[in-house]
Write a protein that holds these residues in place. Structure first.
Motif, mmCIF file in Angstrom:
data_model
loop_
_atom_site.group_PDB
_atom_site.id
_atom_site.type_symbol
_atom_site.label_atom_id
_atom_site.label_comp_id
_atom_site.label_asym_id
_atom_site.label_seq_id
_atom_site.Cartn_x
_atom_site.Cartn_y
_atom_site.Cartn_z
ATOM 1 N N LYS A 141 108.191 17.743 44.767
ATOM 2 C CA LYS A 141 106.932 18.457 44.623
ATOM 3 C C LYS A 141 106.103 17.873 43.469
ATOM 4 C CE LYS A 141 107.104 22.959 45.621
ATOM 5 N NZ LYS A 141 106.714 23.145 47.018
ATOM 6 N N PRO A 142 105.380 16.789 43.736
ATOM 7 C CA PRO A 142 104.493 16.262 42.687
ATOM 8 C C PRO A 142 103.394 17.263 42.381
ATOM 9 C CG PRO A 142 104.078 15.167 44.788
ATOM 10 C CD PRO A 142 105.290 16.031 44.988
ATOM 11 N N PHE A 143 103.086 17.439 41.091
ATOM 12 C CA PHE A 143 102.070 18.425 40.717
ATOM 13 C C PHE A 143 101.310 17.953 39.486
ATOM 14 C CE2 PHE A 143 105.339 19.402 37.786
ATOM 15 C CZ PHE A 143 104.884 20.287 36.818
ATOM 16 N N ASP A 144 100.192 18.614 39.213
ATOM 17 C CA ASP A 144 99.319 18.262 38.094
ATOM 18 C C ASP A 144 99.829 18.951 36.836
ATOM 19 O OD1 ASP A 144 97.265 17.983 36.210
ATOM 20 O OD2 ASP A 144 95.713 18.009 37.748
ATOM 21 N N ARG A 172 98.633 22.808 46.134
ATOM 22 C CA ARG A 172 99.578 23.874 46.474
ATOM 23 C C ARG A 172 100.838 23.765 45.627
ATOM 24 N NH1 ARG A 172 99.292 23.218 51.512
ATOM 25 N NH2 ARG A 172 101.140 21.932 51.850
ATOM 26 N N ASN A 173 101.282 22.528 45.363
ATOM 27 C CA ASN A 173 102.464 22.345 44.512
ATOM 28 C C ASN A 173 102.234 22.896 43.110
ATOM 29 O OD1 ASN A 173 103.835 21.122 46.604
ATOM 30 N ND2 ASN A 173 103.581 19.043 45.827
ATOM 31 N N LEU A 174 101.003 22.765 42.610
ATOM 32 C CA LEU A 174 100.685 23.340 41.297
ATOM 33 C C LEU A 174 100.830 24.849 41.335
ATOM 34 C CD1 LEU A 174 99.590 23.322 38.385
ATOM 35 C CD2 LEU A 174 97.275 23.257 39.365
ATOM 36 N N GLU A 175 100.295 25.472 42.378
ATOM 37 C CA GLU A 175 100.411 26.931 42.509
ATOM 38 C C GLU A 175 101.877 27.336 42.617
ATOM 39 O OE1 GLU A 175 97.818 28.847 41.962
ATOM 40 O OE2 GLU A 175 96.700 26.983 41.732
ATOM 41 N N ALA A 206 104.397 25.737 41.448
ATOM 42 C CA ALA A 206 105.023 25.514 40.149
ATOM 43 C C ALA A 206 104.776 26.688 39.214
ATOM 44 C CB ALA A 206 104.492 24.221 39.526
ATOM 45 N N VAL A 207 103.523 27.096 39.101
ATOM 46 C CA VAL A 207 103.180 28.200 38.200
ATOM 47 C C VAL A 207 103.890 29.472 38.639
ATOM 48 C CG1 VAL A 207 101.291 29.643 37.354
ATOM 49 C CG2 VAL A 207 100.986 27.157 37.511
ATOM 50 N N GLU A 208 103.889 29.724 39.939
ATOM 51 C CA GLU A 208 104.539 30.937 40.461
ATOM 52 C C GLU A 208 106.049 30.923 40.209
ATOM 53 O OE1 GLU A 208 105.268 33.046 44.793
ATOM 54 O OE2 GLU A 208 103.416 31.921 44.476
ATOM 55 N N ALA A 209 106.648 29.732 40.242
ATOM 56 C CA ALA A 209 108.104 29.615 40.067
ATOM 57 C C ALA A 209 108.527 29.561 38.602
ATOM 58 C CB ALA A 209 108.609 28.375 40.801
ATOM 59 N N GLY A 210 107.564 29.539 37.684
ATOM 60 C CA GLY A 210 107.907 29.501 36.269
ATOM 61 C C GLY A 210 108.074 28.105 35.713
ATOM 62 N N VAL A 211 107.495 27.122 36.385
ATOM 63 C CA VAL A 211 107.574 25.734 35.930
ATOM 64 C C VAL A 211 106.516 25.497 34.852
ATOM 65 C CG1 VAL A 211 107.228 23.328 36.632
ATOM 66 C CG2 VAL A 211 108.469 24.918 38.136
ATOM 67 N N PHE A 212 106.908 24.880 33.739
ATOM 68 C CA PHE A 212 105.966 24.647 32.639
ATOM 69 C C PHE A 212 106.052 23.233 32.079
ATOM 70 C CE2 PHE A 212 109.760 26.893 31.185
ATOM 71 C CZ PHE A 212 110.294 25.966 30.307
ATOM 72 N N GLY A 213 106.851 22.382 32.694
ATOM 73 C CA GLY A 213 107.002 21.007 32.235
ATOM 74 C C GLY A 213 107.549 20.145 33.346
ATOM 75 N N ALA A 214 107.805 18.886 33.035
ATOM 76 C CA ALA A 214 108.353 17.970 34.034
ATOM 77 C C ALA A 214 109.226 16.930 33.343
ATOM 78 C CB ALA A 214 107.219 17.280 34.802
ATOM 79 N N PRO A 215 110.337 16.583 33.979
ATOM 80 C CA PRO A 215 110.825 17.035 35.281
ATOM 81 C C PRO A 215 111.392 18.453 35.210
ATOM 82 C CG PRO A 215 112.440 15.578 34.275
ATOM 83 C CD PRO A 215 111.236 15.566 33.373
ATOM 84 N N PHE A 216 111.267 19.153 36.316
ATOM 85 C CA PHE A 216 111.724 20.536 36.399
ATOM 86 C C PHE A 216 112.442 20.705 37.731
ATOM 87 C CE2 PHE A 216 111.733 25.046 35.779
ATOM 88 C CZ PHE A 216 111.311 25.293 34.482
ATOM 89 N N TYR A 217 113.638 21.300 37.680
ATOM 90 C CA TYR A 217 114.472 21.443 38.879
ATOM 91 C C TYR A 217 114.788 22.930 39.078
ATOM 92 C CZ TYR A 217 115.334 16.879 36.756
ATOM 93 O OH TYR A 217 115.189 15.678 36.119
ATOM 94 N N ILE A 218 114.659 23.397 40.321
ATOM 95 C CA ILE A 218 114.981 24.790 40.629
ATOM 96 C C ILE A 218 115.963 24.818 41.803
ATOM 97 C CG2 ILE A 218 114.103 27.057 41.314
ATOM 98 C CD1 ILE A 218 111.433 26.313 40.063
ATOM 99 N N ILE A 219 117.067 25.530 41.587
ATOM 100 C CA ILE A 219 118.087 25.703 42.626
ATOM 101 C C ILE A 219 118.451 27.181 42.667
ATOM 102 C CG2 ILE A 219 120.317 24.921 43.507
ATOM 103 C CD1 ILE A 219 120.181 22.781 41.192
ATOM 104 N N ASP A 220 118.258 27.819 43.807
ATOM 105 C CA ASP A 220 118.611 29.238 43.950
ATOM 106 C C ASP A 220 117.993 30.102 42.857
ATOM 107 O OD1 ASP A 220 120.309 28.396 46.041
ATOM 108 O OD2 ASP A 220 121.994 28.161 44.659
ATOM 109 N N GLY A 221 116.791 29.774 42.435
ATOM 110 C CA GLY A 221 116.129 30.542 41.382
ATOM 111 C C GLY A 221 116.531 30.144 39.972
ATOM 112 N N GLN A 222 117.547 29.307 39.838
ATOM 113 C CA GLN A 222 117.962 28.811 38.517
ATOM 114 C C GLN A 222 117.053 27.653 38.129
ATOM 115 O OE1 GLN A 222 120.621 29.832 36.365
ATOM 116 N NE2 GLN A 222 120.521 31.631 37.685
ATOM 117 N N ARG A 223 116.503 27.705 36.920
ATOM 118 C CA ARG A 223 115.564 26.691 36.462
ATOM 119 C C ARG A 223 116.200 25.773 35.422
ATOM 120 N NH1 ARG A 223 110.612 30.413 34.726
ATOM 121 N NH2 ARG A 223 112.335 31.761 34.119
#
Length: 198
Positions: free
Chosen positions: A36-39, A158-161, A163-180
Motif C-alpha cells: 500500500k504505497p501512500f503519501d 485511498r491508501n492514505l485514507e 493508513a490514517v484510519e488504521a493508525g499508520v503514522f510513519g513508514a515502513p509500517f506493517y499491520i497483521i490482524d490489527g497488530q501494528r
C-alpha cells in the motif's frame, strides 16, 4: 494464511533500509503482502508528524547519524543527501500500483529498486526513464509507467485514507490482524508475531 498490510512511501530512507526482509519473512511463514504505497508527508499532517525539513535541529542531527549507521549495519550503500530528494514520489507509486494490478513481476523487488534509485543510485524517481528501469528490473512491462495513471492516483489517495484510519503514522509500517509494527527495525517482531511468539 496471514496477510501483512505494508504501508510504504517511495521516498522513505527507512523503507530502503528495510530491503526485502519483509518479503523473506512473509515467505518463511506463508503470509501474503498487501502493498500500500501512500503519501507519507500528507499522513504526517494528519497524524501529528512533522516533515523532515521542519523538524527540530536535534531530530535532524539524530537522523543524520542514525541513517548511515543503520545502512552500514545492513551493508547497504547509502547517500544521506541524495541528488534527487525530495522529489515527486507519486509517479513511482502510480507505476507500482499499475504493476500490482498487472502482475507478472516481483513487487518486493520493484519497491526496493525504487528506494535504491533514490538513496543509493542518485536517480530521480519522478523521471519516466527511472521508473521504467525499475519496472524492468523487477520483471514488469516498463510500459506500465504510463498506464493506469488515474487508477493509480485514486488508489494512492485511498491508501492514505486507509493508513490514517488504521493508525499508520510513519513508514515502513506493517499491520497483521490489527497488530501494528512501525519501522525497518521491527521486521524481527513481525517474524516473531507470525511465528506465534508475540
Amino acid at each position: 494464511m496471514a496477510q501483512i498490510d505494508y504501508f510504504f512511501a517511495t521516498l522513505s530512507p527507512y523503507c530502503y533500509l528495510a530491503e526485502q526482509r519483509l518479503e523473506e519473512v512473509a515467505a518463511k511463514h506463508g503470509a501474503t503482502i498487501n502493498y500500500k504505497p501512500f503519501d507519507l508527508i500528507r499522513a504526517f499532517g494528519r497524524t501529528g508528524g512533522t516533515p523532515p525539513k521542519d523538524r527540530h535541529i536535534s531530530r535532524i542531527e539524530y537522523r543524520a547519524q542514525e541513517l548511515p549507521r543503520q545502512a552500514k549495519k545492513l551493508g547497504l550503500p547509502f547517500n544521506l543527501q541524495p541528488a534527487h530528494w525530495p522529489t515527486n514520489g507519486a509517479p513511482a507509486a502510480y507505476a507500482f500500483i499499475a504493476a500490482q494490478n498487472a502482475g507478472g513481476g516481483d513487487l518486493g523487488k520493484l519497491a526496493h529498486a525504487i528506494f535504491r534509485a533514490v538513496w543509493a543510485e542518485e536517480k530521480d524517481i519522478a523521471e519516466d526513464a527511472v521508473v521504467r528501469a525499475c519496472l524492468s528490473e523487477a520483471g514488469f512491462d516498463p510500459e506500465l509507467a504510463n498506464s493506469g495513471l488515474l487508477e493509480g492516483a485514486e488508489t494512492y489517495a485511498r491508501n492514505l485514507e486507509d493508513a490514517v484510519e488504521a493508525g499508520v503514522f510513519g513508514a515502513p509500517f506493517y499491520i497483521i490482524d490489527g497488530q501494528r509494527f512501525w519501522g525497518q527495525d521491527r521486521i524481527a517482531d513481525v517474524d516473531a508475531y507470525l511465528a506465534g511468539d508475540l
